[in-house]
Design a protein around this motif. Structure first.
Motif, PDB file in Angstrom:
ATOM      1  N   GLY A  26       3.979   5.158 -13.894  1.00 30.78           N
ATOM      2  CA  GLY A  26       4.462   3.933 -13.251  1.00 30.78           C
ATOM      3  C   GLY A  26       4.165   3.952 -11.775  1.00 30.78           C
ATOM      4  N   LEU A  27       4.439   5.097 -11.153  1.00 34.69           N
ATOM      5  CA  LEU A  27       4.190   5.203  -9.715  1.00 34.69           C
ATOM      6  C   LEU A  27       2.707   5.018  -9.428  1.00 34.69           C
ATOM      7  CD1 LEU A  27       6.567   8.149  -8.808  1.00 34.69           C
ATOM      8  CD2 LEU A  27       6.840   5.762  -8.191  1.00 34.69           C
ATOM      9  N   THR A  30       1.921   1.218  -9.541  1.00 32.22           N
ATOM     10  CA  THR A  30       2.361   0.470  -8.362  1.00 32.22           C
ATOM     11  C   THR A  30       1.539   0.862  -7.147  1.00 32.22           C
ATOM     12  OG1 THR A  30       4.146   2.080  -8.277  1.00 32.22           O
ATOM     13  CG2 THR A  30       4.700  -0.139  -8.997  1.00 32.22           C
ATOM     14  N   LEU A  31       1.176   2.133  -7.079  1.00 37.32           N
ATOM     15  CA  LEU A  31       0.395   2.559  -5.915  1.00 37.32           C
ATOM     16  C   LEU A  31      -0.982   1.906  -5.922  1.00 37.32           C
ATOM     17  CD1 LEU A  31       0.697   4.466  -3.491  1.00 37.32           C
ATOM     18  CD2 LEU A  31      -0.678   6.113  -4.762  1.00 37.32           C
ATOM     19  N   ASN A  33      -1.666  -0.937  -7.157  1.00 35.65           N
ATOM     20  CA  ASN A  33      -1.470  -2.346  -6.796  1.00 35.65           C
ATOM     21  C   ASN A  33      -1.358  -2.540  -5.298  1.00 35.65           C
ATOM     22  OD1 ASN A  33      -1.552  -4.045  -8.976  1.00 35.65           O
ATOM     23  ND2 ASN A  33       0.467  -3.452  -9.695  1.00 35.65           N
ATOM     24  N   LEU A  34      -0.843  -1.497  -4.649  1.00 34.36           N
ATOM     25  CA  LEU A  34      -0.614  -1.573  -3.208  1.00 34.36           C
ATOM     26  C   LEU A  34      -1.892  -1.942  -2.473  1.00 34.36           C
ATOM     27  CD1 LEU A  34       1.824  -0.922  -1.384  1.00 34.36           C
ATOM     28  CD2 LEU A  34       0.966   1.384  -1.191  1.00 34.36           C
ATOM     29  N   LYS A  37      -6.252  -6.748  -3.752  1.00 35.91           N
ATOM     30  CA  LYS A  37      -6.302  -7.974  -2.963  1.00 35.91           C
ATOM     31  C   LYS A  37      -5.038  -8.796  -3.223  1.00 35.91           C
ATOM     32  CE  LYS A  37      -9.620 -11.583  -1.875  1.00 35.91           C
ATOM     33  NZ  LYS A  37      -8.693 -12.714  -1.919  1.00 35.91           N
ATOM     34  N   LYS A  38      -4.519  -9.374  -2.145  1.00 40.99           N
ATOM     35  CA  LYS A  38      -3.293 -10.152  -2.292  1.00 40.99           C
ATOM     36  C   LYS A  38      -3.626 -11.572  -2.772  1.00 40.99           C
ATOM     37  CE  LYS A  38      -1.408  -6.571  -0.662  1.00 40.99           C
ATOM     38  NZ  LYS A  38      -1.831  -5.549  -1.625  1.00 40.99           N
TER      39      LYS A  38
END
Lengths: 181, 372, 521
Positions: A26-27, A30-31, A33-34, A37-38
């Protein structure tokens, strides 16, 4: 032959029971995704592109000859699920050279945007193709009265749209040239 | 009172004020970091609108700071200050006002014993940068920080409303459960540091840090203790996956449902102050404090520069941990209340006991081996 | 012209024996062409197929012909929503038009009469209106001119469709060709809520439907009742709803010239009615219930009751000589014993002598009935009514009432038929139905607190009237098309109505029988 198969749920392994590998994956997600591109759109400066068939603020349109197309048949008022539309019908006097052949036009036409749910039924039901939900989507005001669009405002927002039929113009031509009695 | 004492007191008070403001601003910017990191992880950009007028005029830097949301905490703080102060009619006024203070004070008090660097002057005399180098160090931290739960319990009780009440109850239950694990997980560390033949002294945090200088970090020596401590820390700071007291999805806003404006702001800051202090303590205990890397001597020369670099290194480690806190929050879902209790009592507590016994035996064995 | 396929059982042409198929059933010989449904006589054994491809195709063709010159006016046509042609086009039409030529153009706004506008383009030449004028209204003014697609409906030269039944042609017009000038473009029919009511114009008591939307009445149309009005009503009766929105409508309770609450006005009335020497002027416009309560009030106060009648010419159809809807109700409830006259001379004399201290007037203008201002000065007046008039201006207490469109109740028409009417629109804010006002006054006069009263429970009381023809009637049991009463003793009074549609006066029964009956469509 239908047979019920009971699928046993596999017991969790020791590492799964500590949750730790799952937490780690999971980490990782999310990492990753960090750094992607927004997708945020900086709204007031950037505007979304409006797709075809978008249902924005309902408006009244005129035909390319500048004639108001609505004949106040009140079908939109009838079909409106939130009862946002209110029409006071009126007639076009006989001495009106241009439009007396249409006979009927709305005296008042109000759409209460506080009630409107942008369902587009009015556009769908309109037999004269006079009401369209156009591309406007941002609507605000300081009072309730301000958000009731009257006839004048509806025509101002609606403008002119191309017309495929010119039904009433044809009728006028018929009257002038056709089998008049 | 003689002049020297007054001078010393004045100095300490100044230090304290400086430290409080630093910790508070870090807490404030932790909020910003939380919002930004959360946004980035979700594919958004986060706060990027607030800016001071004259800063906005600076080319490049102004827009950069604005996009980073640097001024957002300022705006948030002002917003909390100027919001309408609403006190529901059904609350117990005295405790209602008291509880945010009770929540914030312990968070700020624990930092008095927190060492964050050292300064070696020209004469080679080393001073540890800490407000009060108490021998009881870690005990003091535990004693004070667990008082923070009173703020939450009081808030839940004085609100006279069911959701805050449930939040308060859950919070106290959770605190008690994980306090045990936290204490037990630290014991092996001190056992190790204070083992015969080691140079440590008592429960002071300074000695813990110094024992890691030029040696293995304790997280490498005792990974299980570090893990247990970290999990307990998450629970103690009410962070996800253990945010029972708030749990927005089932308790509206948890213990602070009836709070608004600056009183809510204080709760908010207290939570983040807990996170900051917790990260700092973890850094101190397991990550070598201000010392460079495991088995590597500090590369910086003693003196003012070295001292500053050390403090900076300490802060860097702390910030990494804070990031980890945020990272975990936006990755994991919340445990159910019964899962929290089961995990605390049935899993972590036995594990902590086993860990303790193991190190007792290990230290005894090593002690015997060294003696023989 | 509904085209259907038709077949007859086959018989052998030589022997006349039935031709049987393998199962032993008689074979059907289908006619290869469709036949006209309404023009074919039924014969034994005949088979009809209304759903075959041929029948469907024929129907679509007929529909297409009907629509060839019919304008696409539905969005602006008042008939849309109740148009037979629209319904047929939906049910049996093709759904699209193949007609690319120019449609016929005809005048769109011909004024046929003061109340009827004709749109010639929409006319499908069914000639119902012509037949109505000839047979029912007996005012033969309409006819077709020209031929083929040039055919046009017009009035005869120098005439116009101005009789009092002209709007019935609008009702029977299957399309939107004949439209009511008054209702034209006012409201689409699908918004209108239709409440059954009774026309109050005369004692004919025509059954009506009151069409309203959001508390506003837009039109009144006849409701079929073969025992009363068939499917007709007068034009003048259709305009009665305009009194509801009238300027002179009474909307506030008044006591001694100042606006007060209902409670205060009732209290003041009770005070005035506690005197001796009271007279009550009832009204033939009141419902049976109100008249019953007036009778009760009169019994309580030992008041003398008066009832003015309003009489005019009889048109032999649906406008009778008695221009009030409920004169017989006043007789049936026993509010008055005598047949009313058109003035109040006895009351005027009493008033002049000062024998009347308090006068309760229901919906009548005393000055129009021969009473002078000097005579009235000596009495206190309580006025219960819907509109302002000279009497209400002078009255000490004014209790505003509701019009027939705003309340429920019953009337008894000239046939002694008890008919219900229902509330169509809400009354002005703060007003309660007249019968509740009267009931409150009656209760408080006897020192009781008024019970909440419904028509059902009031009729339980009315049904106990021993000598009345209303004995034993329950409100719930009055059917929607009315209940014929037995006039019994009331049959011999000098009623003014002459023979008319569905009505023959009791005294001239024999004479009428000799003549042919009034035409009925």
């Amino acid at each position: 032959m239908i047979k019920t198969v009971v699928i046993e749920r596999k017991p969790l392994s020791l590492s799964e029971r500590t949750y730790l590998p799952q937490i780690a994956s999971g980490l990782k997600t999310t990492l990753s995704n960090l750094f992607k591109k927004k997708v945020t759109l900086q709204y007031p400066e950037q505007r979304p592109s409006i797709p075809r068939g978008y249902r924005g603020v309902p408006t009244l349109v005129k035909d390319p000859n500048g004639r108001e197309k609505c004949v106040s048949c009140q079908l939109c008022e009838f079909v409106c699920p939130s009862k946002a539309i209110r029409i006071t019908p009126g007639d076009i006097p006989e001495d009106d050279e241009e439009q007396s052949h249409v006979e009927k036009a709305p005296k008042e036409f109000e759409i209460d945007m506080l009630r409107c749910i942008y369902c587009g039924y009015c556009e769908e039901v309109c037999p004269e193709e006079a009401i369209f939900l156009q591309e406007d989507y941002s609507l605000s005001g300081y009072s309730r009265e301000e958000l009731v669009n009257d006839k004048e405002k509806l025509y101002e927002m609606g403008g002119t749209l191309p017309d495929k039929h010119f039904k009433w113009d044809k009728k006028k031509t018929e009257e002038e040239q056709g089998n008049a009695h | 009172m003689d002049a020297e004492l007054i001078q010393m007191l004045a100095l300490k008070v100044t230090y304290a004020i400086v430290m409080v403001s630093v910790v508070m601003s870090i807490a404030g910017y932790t909020v910003l970091a939380e919002r930004k990191v959360c946004a980035w992880m979700q594919g958004r950009v986060g706060p990027n609108r607030t800016v001071l007028p004259f800063v906005a005029a600076i080319p490049f830097i102004g827009p950069f700071l604005r996009n980073l949301g640097i001024f957002q905490p300022l705006a948030d703080g002002l917003k909390f200050l100027f919001k309408e102060e609403i006190v529901p009619g059904h609350v117990n006024k005295f405790y209602y006002y008291l509880s945010p203070i009770v929540a914030l004070v312990p968070a700020l008090t624990t930092m008095t014993v927190l060492p964050f660097g050292e300064f070696t002057n020209a004469e080679g005399l080393t001073t540890t940068l800490v407000l009060a180098n108490v021998d009881l160090g870690i005990l003091f931290v535990f004693a004070i920080s667990s008082l923070g739960v009173y703020g939450i319990v009081l808030a839940g009780w004085s609100s006279n409303s069911k959701y805050p009440f449930l939040g308060g109850i859950r919070s106290s239950a959770q605190m008690i459960s994980y306090e045990l694990v936290m204490g037990l997980s630290v014991l092996p560390v001190f056992l190790w540091v204070n083992a015969p033949g080691m140079t440590g002294s008592g429960l002071s945090l300074v000695s813990i840090v110094n024992s890691q200088e030029d040696a293995a970090w304790l997280v490498l020596v005792q990974p299980l203790s570090a893990f247990l401590f970290l999990v307990a820390l998450f629970a103690e700071t009410n962070r996800l996956p253990f945010d029972m007291p708030e749990s927005e999805t089932d308790l509206v806003g948890g213990f602070h449902t009836e709070y608004g404006s600056f009183k809510f702001g204080i709760f908010f800051v207290a939570e983040y102050a807990h996170v900051v202090i917790g990260s700092a303590i973890f850094t101190t205990l397991f990550l070598g404090g201000w010392h460079f890397l495991p088995w590597v001597a500090d590369p910086w020369a003693p003196g003012l520069i070295g001292s500053l670099l050390g403090v900076g290194w300490f802060l860097a480690k702390t910030f990494c941990l804070i990031f980890f806190f945020i990272w975990v929050r936006w990755t994991l879902p919340r445990f159910r209340y019964d899962q929290v209790m089961k995990l605390g009592w049935a899993k972590l507590l036995p594990l902590a006991l086993v860990n303790l016994i193991f190190y007792v035996i290990l230290v005894t064995y090593l002690d015997q081996a060294a003696a023989s | 012209m509904c085209l259907v396929e038709m077949g007859m059982p086959m018989r052998d042409s030589g022997t006349g024996e039935p031709v049987l198929d393998a199962d032993g059933n008689q074979k059907i010989g289908w006619i290869p062409k469709p036949v006209i449904g309404c023009g074919t006589n039924v014969a034994p054994g005949m088979r009809v197929n209304t759903d075959s491809p041929l029948a469907k195709d024929s129907r679509e063709g007929i529909m297409e012909f009907l629509l060839v010159n019919h304008p696409l006016d539905c969005p602006i046509c008042d008939q849309a929503g109740e148009c037979r042609l629209q319904e047929f086009a939906m049910d049996y039409g093709r759904g699209y038009s193949r007609f690319v030529e120019r449609k016929n153009v005809k005048p769109k706004r011909t004024r046929l009469g003061p109340r009827v506008t004709l749109d010639d383009e929409r006319c499908i030449l069914c000639s119902r209106c012509i037949r109505f004028c000839q047979e029912v209204a007996k005012d033969d003014v309409l006819g077709f001119v020209d031929r083929g697609s040039y055919s046009t409906l017009t009035c005869f030269p120098g005439k116009e469709l101005s009789n009092n039944y002209s709007l019935n042609t609008v009702d029977i017009c299957p399309v939107g060709a004949l439209t009511s000038s008054d209702f034209r473009f006012k409201m689409r029919v699908w918004f209108l809520k239709e409440s059954p009511s009774i026309c109050t114009e005369s004692s004919a008591g025509a059954n009506t439907l009151v069409a309203s939307r959001e508390g506003q009445i837009y039109r009144i149309t006849p409701r079929r009742n073969d025992a009363v009005n068939d499917t007709w009503m007068t034009d003048s009766g259709r305009e009665l709803f305009k009194q509801v929105q009238s300027e002179s409508r009474l909307t506030a309770h008044r006591s001694d010239g100042t606006e007060v609450t209902l409670d205060a006005a009732v209290a003041r009335s009770v005070e005035l009615l506690s005197n001796d020497e009271i007279a009550i002027v009832g009204s033939c416009n009141s419902s049976v219930e109100e008249q019953y309560l007036l009778r009760k009030l009169a019994d309580q106060t030992k008041a003398e009751t008066h009832l003015p009648g309003h009489f005019d010419d009889d048109d032999g159809l649906l406008l009778s000589a008695d221009r009030t809807p409920n004169l017989r109700g006043a007789l049936a409830t026993g509010m008055v014993k005598k047949y009313p006259s058109d003035n109040l001379k006895p009351l005027a004399l009493q008033l002049g002598k000062g024998e009347v201290k308090t006068l309760l007037v229901v919906n009548e203008d005393l000055f129009a009935l021969g009473i002078t201002k000097e005579q009235i000065k000596k009495a206190k007046i309580i006025y219960v009514g819907t509109h302002e008039n000279e009497t209400s201006k002078l009255a000490d207490v004014v209790l505003p009432g509701l019009t027939v469109f705003e309340k429920n109740g019953t009337f008894i028409n000239r046939n002694f038929r008890l008919q219900k009417f229902f509330q169509a629109v809400p009354g002005p804010a703060g007003l309660i139905p007249d019968f509740l006002v009267l009931n409150r006054i009656a209760s408080e006069l006897s020192g009781e607190v008024a019970e909440s009263l419904g028509l059902e429970s009031l009729w339980k009381e009315i049904g106990k009237l021993r000598t009345s023809c209303l004995k034993g009637i329950a409100y719930r049991e009055i059917p929607s098309d009315g209940l014929a009463l037995d006039p019994d003793k009331l049959a011999d009074l000098p009623y003014v109505e002459g023979p008319a549609l569905n009505f023959s006066p009791p005294k001239v029964k024999k004479a009428v029988k000799a003549k042919p009956k009034v035409a009925k469509v």
